[in-house]
Design an enzyme around this catalytic site. Structure first.
Site, PDB file in Angstrom:
ATOM      1  N   ASN A   1      -2.138   0.146   6.637  1.00  0.00           N
ATOM      2  CA  ASN A   1      -1.633  -1.116   7.169  1.00  0.00           C
ATOM      3  C   ASN A   1      -0.761  -1.914   6.203  1.00  0.00           C
ATOM      4  OD1 ASN A   1      -3.656  -2.011   5.540  1.00  0.00           O
ATOM      5  ND2 ASN A   1      -4.861  -3.010   7.145  1.00  0.00           N
TER       6      ASN A   1
ATOM      7  N   LYS B   1       0.820  -1.215   0.000  1.00  0.00           N
ATOM      8  CA  LYS B   1       0.000   0.000   0.000  1.00  0.00           C
ATOM      9  C   LYS B   1       0.857   1.271   0.000  1.00  0.00           C
ATOM     10  CE  LYS B   1      -3.972  -2.301   2.174  1.00  0.00           C
ATOM     11  NZ  LYS B   1      -5.018  -2.205   3.225  1.00  0.00           N
TER      12      LYS B   1
ATOM     13  N   TYR C   1     -12.691  -1.532  -3.475  1.00  0.00           N
ATOM     14  CA  TYR C   1     -13.172  -1.667  -2.097  1.00  0.00           C
ATOM     15  C   TYR C   1     -14.682  -1.466  -1.987  1.00  0.00           C
ATOM     16  CZ  TYR C   1      -8.415  -1.936  -0.240  1.00  0.00           C
ATOM     17  OH  TYR C   1      -7.133  -2.347   0.073  1.00  0.00           O
TER      18      TYR C   1
ATOM     19  N   GLU D   1      -9.634 -10.007  -8.069  1.00  0.00           N
ATOM     20  CA  GLU D   1      -8.678  -8.922  -7.812  1.00  0.00           C
ATOM     21  C   GLU D   1      -7.486  -8.995  -8.753  1.00  0.00           C
ATOM     22  OE1 GLU D   1      -9.965  -8.615  -3.090  1.00  0.00           O
ATOM     23  OE2 GLU D   1      -7.929  -9.261  -3.584  1.00  0.00           O
TER      24      GLU D   1
ATOM     25  N   HIS E   1      -2.235  -5.473   1.362  1.00  0.00           N
ATOM     26  CA  HIS E   1      -3.534  -6.114   1.155  1.00  0.00           C
ATOM     27  C   HIS E   1      -3.305  -7.601   0.912  1.00  0.00           C
ATOM     28  CE1 HIS E   1      -7.509  -6.979  -0.512  1.00  0.00           C
ATOM     29  NE2 HIS E   1      -6.877  -7.636  -1.477  1.00  0.00           N
TER      30      HIS E   1
HETATM   31  P1  DAT Z   1      -8.152  -6.669   5.479  1.00  0.00           P
HETATM   32  O1  DAT Z   1      -7.339  -5.670   4.669  1.00  0.00           O
HETATM   33  O2  DAT Z   1      -7.369  -7.221   6.635  1.00  0.00           O
HETATM   34  O3  DAT Z   1      -8.787  -7.729   4.628  1.00  0.00           O
HETATM   35  P2  DAT Z   1     -10.799  -5.454   5.648  1.00  0.00           P
HETATM   36  O4  DAT Z   1     -11.113  -6.161   4.368  1.00  0.00           O
HETATM   37  O5  DAT Z   1     -11.729  -5.627   6.799  1.00  0.00           O
HETATM   38  O6  DAT Z   1      -9.328  -5.833   6.172  1.00  0.00           O
HETATM   39  O7  DAT Z   1     -10.688  -3.883   5.390  1.00  0.00           O
HETATM   40  C1  DAT Z   1     -10.065  -3.406   4.204  1.00  0.00           C
HETATM   41  C2  DAT Z   1      -9.190  -2.242   4.571  1.00  0.00           C
HETATM   42  O8  DAT Z   1      -9.989  -1.176   5.097  1.00  0.00           O
HETATM   43  C3  DAT Z   1      -8.162  -2.519   5.662  1.00  0.00           C
HETATM   44  O9  DAT Z   1      -6.999  -3.149   5.178  1.00  0.00           O
HETATM   45  C4  DAT Z   1      -7.892  -1.140   6.196  1.00  0.00           C
HETATM   46  C5  DAT Z   1      -9.261  -0.477   6.097  1.00  0.00           C
HETATM   47  N1  DAT Z   1      -9.975  -0.602   7.375  1.00  0.00           N
HETATM   48  C6  DAT Z   1     -10.595  -1.702   7.870  1.00  0.00           C
HETATM   49  N2  DAT Z   1     -11.149  -1.475   9.066  1.00  0.00           N
HETATM   50  C7  DAT Z   1     -10.883  -0.169   9.348  1.00  0.00           C
HETATM   51  C8  DAT Z   1     -11.187   0.692  10.442  1.00  0.00           C
HETATM   52  N3  DAT Z   1     -11.882   0.258  11.499  1.00  0.00           N
HETATM   53  N4  DAT Z   1     -10.740   1.979  10.375  1.00  0.00           N
HETATM   54  C9  DAT Z   1     -10.048   2.426   9.305  1.00  0.00           C
HETATM   55  N5  DAT Z   1      -9.726   1.673   8.226  1.00  0.00           N
HETATM   56  C10 DAT Z   1     -10.125   0.391   8.260  1.00  0.00           C
HETATM   57 MG    MG Z   2     -10.232  -7.606   3.193  1.00  0.00          MG
END
Ligand code: DAT
Ligand code: MG
Length: 139
Positions: free
Chosen positions: A114, A11, A51, A128, A117
């Site tokens: 973070n 990212k 997303y 994807e 991905h």
């Molecule tokens: P992952 O990337 O672990 O699959 P996800 O699909 O639940 O997690 O969410 C996609 C992305 O969205 C994640 O990498 C970072 C962002 N995100 C998720 N939860 C969040 C939160 N509570 N606050 C801010 N950003 C968040």
């Molecule tokens: Mg995810």
């Protein structure tokens, strides 16, 4: 156990901080084979589409802004149980909860920024990968 693929992005935070080499090293060191790889940048529309499953979440706008804010590295990886084993390698979404030695523990700044991905299912890995790469770019 079967060999299959997952899709990843390094990212914008991790690219800007100079962690491309270290993260690709961790990925290769864990035994994943790189099937496709490029440095690219998502438009706002690309990030919204990628997303869109999170469109109703409160962090969606922030996520789209962040993911389109700078270059990313997109890659298709092959390995044994690729989706699940790659998610183990990257660690929990929130780096504060990620296990020691995981990519997010090492490189992520926050739950939003973070570092990497990883696809969450075989079906989404295929979707994807096709979103980011033409068939002839996947080896
Ligand atoms: P992952 O990337 O672990 O699959 P996800 O699909 O639940 O997690 O969410 C996609 C992305 O969205 C994640 O990498 C970072 C962002 N995100 C998720 N939860 C969040 C939160 N509570 N606050 C801010 N950003 C968040
Ligand atoms: Mg995810």
């Amino acid at each position: 156990m079967s060999t299959n693929i997952t899709f990843t992005m390094i990212k914008p935070d991790a690219v800007a901080d100079g962690h491309i080499g270290a993260i690709l090293g961790k990925i290769s060191g864990a035994g994943f084979k790189i099937k496709a790889l490029k440095l690219t940048q998502l438009t706002v529309a690309d990030a919204q589409k990628f997303y869109e499953v999170h469109a109703e979440r409160p962090f969606y706008g922030e996520l789209v802004d962040f993911m389109s804010s700078g270059p990313i590295v997109a890659a298709v990886l092959e390995g044994e149980n690729a989706v699940e084993s790659f998610r183990s390698l990257i660690g929990a979404t929130n780096p504060a909860e990620a296990a020691e030695g995981t990519i997010r523990k090492m490189f992520a700044k926050s739950i939003g920024e973070n570092a990497v991905h990883g696809s969450d299912s075989d079906e989404n890995a295929q979707i994807e990968a096709a979103f980011h790469f033409a068939g002839k770019e996947i080896f």
